[in-house]
Design an enzyme around this catalytic site. Structure first.
Site, mmCIF file in Angstrom:
data_model
loop_
_atom_site.group_PDB
_atom_site.id
_atom_site.type_symbol
_atom_site.label_atom_id
_atom_site.label_comp_id
_atom_site.label_asym_id
_atom_site.label_seq_id
_atom_site.Cartn_x
_atom_site.Cartn_y
_atom_site.Cartn_z
ATOM 1 N N LYS A 1 50.620 33.142 33.780
ATOM 2 C CA LYS A 1 51.116 32.138 34.724
ATOM 3 C C LYS A 1 52.132 31.236 34.038
ATOM 4 C CE LYS A 1 46.860 31.588 37.483
ATOM 5 N NZ LYS A 1 47.418 31.941 38.791
ATOM 6 N N ARG B 1 39.383 38.799 42.574
ATOM 7 C CA ARG B 1 38.837 39.862 43.433
ATOM 8 C C ARG B 1 38.090 40.899 42.592
ATOM 9 N NH1 ARG B 1 44.733 40.774 45.687
ATOM 10 N NH2 ARG B 1 44.663 38.547 45.259
HETATM 11 N N1 BES Z 1 43.227 31.623 40.624
HETATM 12 C C1 BES Z 1 44.370 32.151 41.268
HETATM 13 C C2 BES Z 1 44.598 31.578 42.652
HETATM 14 C C3 BES Z 1 44.889 30.116 42.730
HETATM 15 C C4 BES Z 1 46.184 29.673 42.825
HETATM 16 C C5 BES Z 1 43.870 29.195 42.776
HETATM 17 C C6 BES Z 1 46.454 28.327 42.936
HETATM 18 C C7 BES Z 1 44.142 27.851 42.878
HETATM 19 C C8 BES Z 1 45.431 27.409 42.958
HETATM 20 C C9 BES Z 1 44.240 33.669 41.423
HETATM 21 O O1 BES Z 1 43.504 34.300 40.435
HETATM 22 C C10 BES Z 1 45.627 34.227 41.374
HETATM 23 O O2 BES Z 1 46.280 34.049 40.393
HETATM 24 N N2 BES Z 1 46.044 34.868 42.452
HETATM 25 C C11 BES Z 1 47.333 35.440 42.530
HETATM 26 C C12 BES Z 1 47.216 36.806 43.169
HETATM 27 C C13 BES Z 1 48.470 37.614 43.114
HETATM 28 C C14 BES Z 1 48.789 38.010 41.703
HETATM 29 C C15 BES Z 1 48.283 38.844 43.979
HETATM 30 C C16 BES Z 1 48.217 34.531 43.385
HETATM 31 O O3 BES Z 1 47.741 34.009 44.394
HETATM 32 O O4 BES Z 1 49.361 34.333 43.017
HETATM 33 ZN ZN ZN Z 2 44.649 34.753 38.697
#
Ligand code: BES
Ligand code: ZN
Ligand code: ZN
Length: 495
Positions: free
Chosen positions: A276, A350
């Site tokens: 990230k 997931r």
């Molecule tokens: N933990 C994150 C989602 C999240 C984002 C929680 C902002 C709280 C605040 C999750 O694991 C994630 O990174 N999801 C990705 C999925 C994508 C790579 C398909 C996302 O939402 O960008």
């Molecule tokens: Zn994530």
């Protein structure tokens, strides 16, 4: 904070502040408010005329040394239009009053209910509002922000219903304190809440309140072939844990449903190799919010004693980009035997839920609710207004949404069309962990979990945008919210 009923006439209760609420409209000064206005010799009517007292939702009007009242202050909170008002609105009203008054050094407060709200529902809502408002994220501050309100008297309630009111206050306390218990966990930075520490905190709580508890360590997790959870965990030096909490009713009914609660417990989400950006990455300490939600719900259920069995399963891990971390393109085998092509290591929630759901089914649950900070996409869809609620069959979801409504938590039903399932088909494995094509990220994430819930009635709550708020609300400190606990508890009590 002590909260107790007080059957004395409100005017003679000594306190730092007496709080009541005013409706917006021509009936502003009716009933109880008319009585108070008389003791102020028309002072309130004058405020109405000057436009200072309108009754608009959460407007605050503070009077000092009010005539005719023993209390040193009178705080009037706007309640909005009478027609739109529901008993649940007392949560926000009581919470707003408490947060406003505690910053002014009030120690003893009286909450005076109005003509329409004198029963158990009202007492519970006020109690929840007061206690949820009490929470501050100042655990690691040397100097605490506000002094706490020490005691609140509930006045104006129906004294004939004393027992019912007292148990409503007790119920409200259990629920709010469980919500605050979860908020405290969500707040913890990841160096103070690794998967092992989260497990230890859950275990200590379970022993205190009489829940069954089992912590699966990395050896047991390997033995159970939880390949999706292990794949996420392999990039970290911190070993994963699976936390299992159990509630059994005193006299289990044969054939009764067994509710499974599954919570995402990623104690820190760097994204892994699909790392990230640095901006806001510190927030990813709250990526265990789903697990905290379920731990909080179980704490409440331990006291409230529903008539069905409830089993909570919280897979806990870090998502780190270590030398052994999984890489985009890797194929993993989940506990269920399904194979997963990892397109993006940041779609780790997931994966851990996949094995959590499979394990819950193995333990015999007949109904599932999962909660997870799963996608950024849910924020695009619903901002931080609603929890995204997915589920099949639709009637099961609708039943849950009824509970959300009575718990006063905003949740919005999200689509689960088969087109979204198409988007998680993989070229080389059974499924891929991100959707192909554009958009629908919250729904493809939900479908991934459904691939493991299969035909078991299942609800998925995407709390990524609601589990934490950057801006405080008048009734709620900024930071962790503890959202969804009240709805889950309400649902479990009714199932
Ligand atoms: N933990 C994150 C989602 C999240 C984002 C929680 C902002 C709280 C605040 C999750 O694991 C994630 O990174 N999801 C990705 C999925 C994508 C790579 C398909 C996302 O939402 O960008
Ligand atoms: Zn994530
Ligand atoms: Zn995550």
């Amino acid at each position: 904070m002590r909260i107790q009923l007080d059957s004395q006439p409100y005017a003679s209760i000594q306190a730092d502040a007496l709080v009541t609420y005013v409706f917006d409209g021509d009936n502003r000064l009716d009933g109880l408010l008319a009585d108070i206005d008389r003791s102020q010799t028309g002072g309130l009517a004058a405020l109405v005329t000057s436009g200072e007292l309108t009754g608009k939702a959460l407007e605050l009007v503070l009077l000092h040394y009010p005539q005719g009242l023993e209390a040193k202050r009178l705080l009037l909170v706007g309640a909005g239009k009478r027609e739109k008002f529901a008993v649940g609105d007392l949560r926000k009203i009581a919470g707003t009053a408490a947060r406003y008054l505690k910053s002014r050094g009030v120690k003893k407060m009286v909450f005076l209910t109005r003509e329409g709200e004198r029963g158990a529902d009202a007492a519970q809502a006020v109690t929840e509002g007061l206690l949820v408002a009490e929470f501050e994220s100042d655990k690691y501050r040397s100097e605490k922000k506000n002094k706490a309100i020490e005691s609140v008297s509930l006045a104006g309630f129906d004294n004939g219903q004393g027992d019912a009111l007292n148990s409503a206050i007790e119920r409200g306390r259990v629920i709010a304190e469980s919500q605050n218990f979860a908020r405290d966990l969500i707040n913890e930075p990841s160096n103070r809440l690794t998967p092992r520490m989260l497990a230890a905190r859950a275990e200590a709580m379970a022993k205190e309140v009489g829940l069954g508890v089992e912590i699966l360590d990395d050896r047991k997790i390997t033995e159970l072939k939880m390949g999706a959870l292990l794949a996420v965990a392999q990039g970290s030096v911190e070993p994963p844990r699976v936390i299992v909490l159990r509630y059994e009713p005193l006299t289990p009914r044969p054939g009764a449903p067994v509710l499974g609660l599954v919570g995402k417990g990623v104690t820190f989400d760097t994204g892994g190799i699909s790392i990230k950006p640095a901006d806001n990455m510190e927030k990813m300490k709250y990526d265990m919010g789903g697990a905290a939600t379920m731990i909080g719900a179980m704490r409440a259920l331990a006291f409230l004693k529903p008539s069905i069995s409830v089993i909570a399963v919280m897979p806990a891990t870090e998502n780190m980009p270590g030398g052994r971390a999984q890489k985009p393109g890797d194929v993993q085998v989940a506990m269920s035997g399904k194979t997963i092509e990892v397109i993006n290591t940041d779609a780790e929630g997931r994966m851990v839920l996949a094995d959590g759901v499979t394990y819950a089914k193995k333990l015999g649950v007949t109904h599932i609710i999962d909660a997870a900070t799963l996608t950024g996409a849910i924020q695009v869809a619903l901002a931080n207004v609603h929890v995204g609620a997915f589920g099949t069959p639709r009637e099961y979801l609708d039943q849950f949404l009824e509970s959300a409504k009575s718990a006063g938590e905003k949740m919005w039903p999200m689509p689960m069309d088969e087109e979204f399932q198409e988007m998680i088909k993989s070229n080389i494995a059974d499924i891929r962990n991100t959707g192909s094509g554009k958009g629908g990220g919250a729904s493809t994430g939900a479908w991934f979990i459904k691939e493991f819930a299969e035909e078991t009635p299942w609800i998925h709550l995407d709390i990524a945008a609601t589990c934490w708020v950057d801006e405080g609300r008048p009734w709620l400190a900024k930071g962790p919210t503890g959202v969804a606990i009240r709805s889950i508890v309400d649902f479990a009590m009714k199932l």
